[in-house]
Design an enzyme around this catalytic site. Structure first.
Site: not given
Length: 235
Positions: A137, A189, A201
């Site tokens: 990510c 994240h 993402h």
């Protein structure tokens, strides 16, 4: 694997053991071990001179480079081209020709950032990855911004300290970074906000999902997958 070096990225050597070299990356101060054969070790004066060279960054997902030995190879988005002039550049005494899309350091618009991010759609997830062949990510967000010459740290928890905080998701804009926490409250994240309450993402693969003040909502499973913690404006 904790991260990847992209073509043209510089590093300093911290330690050597047999065929392995412990390095510190110049772009993001990330450290790790690489095999010596994977990199070109430069003399200090050459390294110092490269630090002062004009830099361009690859903005296509992949681009072709041909060395002075006439061997062709591909380099990924975010790779650094030092002292690019026309379609040629050099690293030390080695000359290369370049065929692809590149960009000098500029101030991109939010839409330019999200347009590039969307080109990575469906790229697979890879822990430590930073290329279209596999990204995690924060590797994804870092490379998208690097293609425009913008430095952000390697890991999502450190990226969250970059830029200007955005207090409410209703105040966020396209191109902002959103960060999400796990059950223990640690930021684990990140993704890039799009228009229309969406986010792009890398989770399983690079994908788009709905996002609101609770977090990321997966329409296929009809549940929230990531809890929103904070938003930062990099541009």
């Amino acid at each position: 694997m904790v991260s990847q070096l992209l073509f043209g990225e510089l590093f300093s050597v911290l330690e050597e053991k047999n065929d392995w070299v412990h390095i510190l990356a110049e772009w993001d101060n990330y450290n790790g071990w690489i095999e010596r054969k994977q990199a070109e070790i430069l003399d200090e004066p050459v390294y110092d001179s490269l630090l002062k060279k004009k830099r361009c960054f690859v903005t296509g997902l992949l681009a072709e480079v041909i060395g002075d030995d006439e061997k062709a190879f591909m380099i990924p988005c975010g790779s650094t081209l030092l002292n690019l002039s026309g379609n040629t550049f050099s690293i030390g005494k080695k000359q290369f020709s370049f065929s692809g899309q590149a960009n000098e350091i500029t101030t991109p618009s939010p839409q330019q950032v999200t347009d590039l991010a969307l080109r990575f759609l469906h790229a697979p997830y890879l822990w430590g990855g930073r290329t279209v062949l596999g990204l995690d990510c924060s590797g994804f967000t870092q490379v998208v911004f690097k293609a425009f010459g913008i430095k952000i740290p390697r890991d999502s928890s450190e990226q969250a300290l970059s830029g200007t905080p955005v207090n409410l998701i209703s105040e966020a804009q396209e191109g902002d970074l959103a960060f999400f926490e796990n059950g223990e409250g640690a930021i684990t994240h990140t993704g890039i906000l799009l228009s229309d309450s969406k986010i792009i993402h890398s989770s399983g693969m690079v994908r788009t999902d709905q996002v609101d003040h609770h977090g990321i909502f997966d329409l296929s499973s009809r549940k929230y997958t990531h809890k929103l913690r904070t938003i930062s404006r990099i541009l």
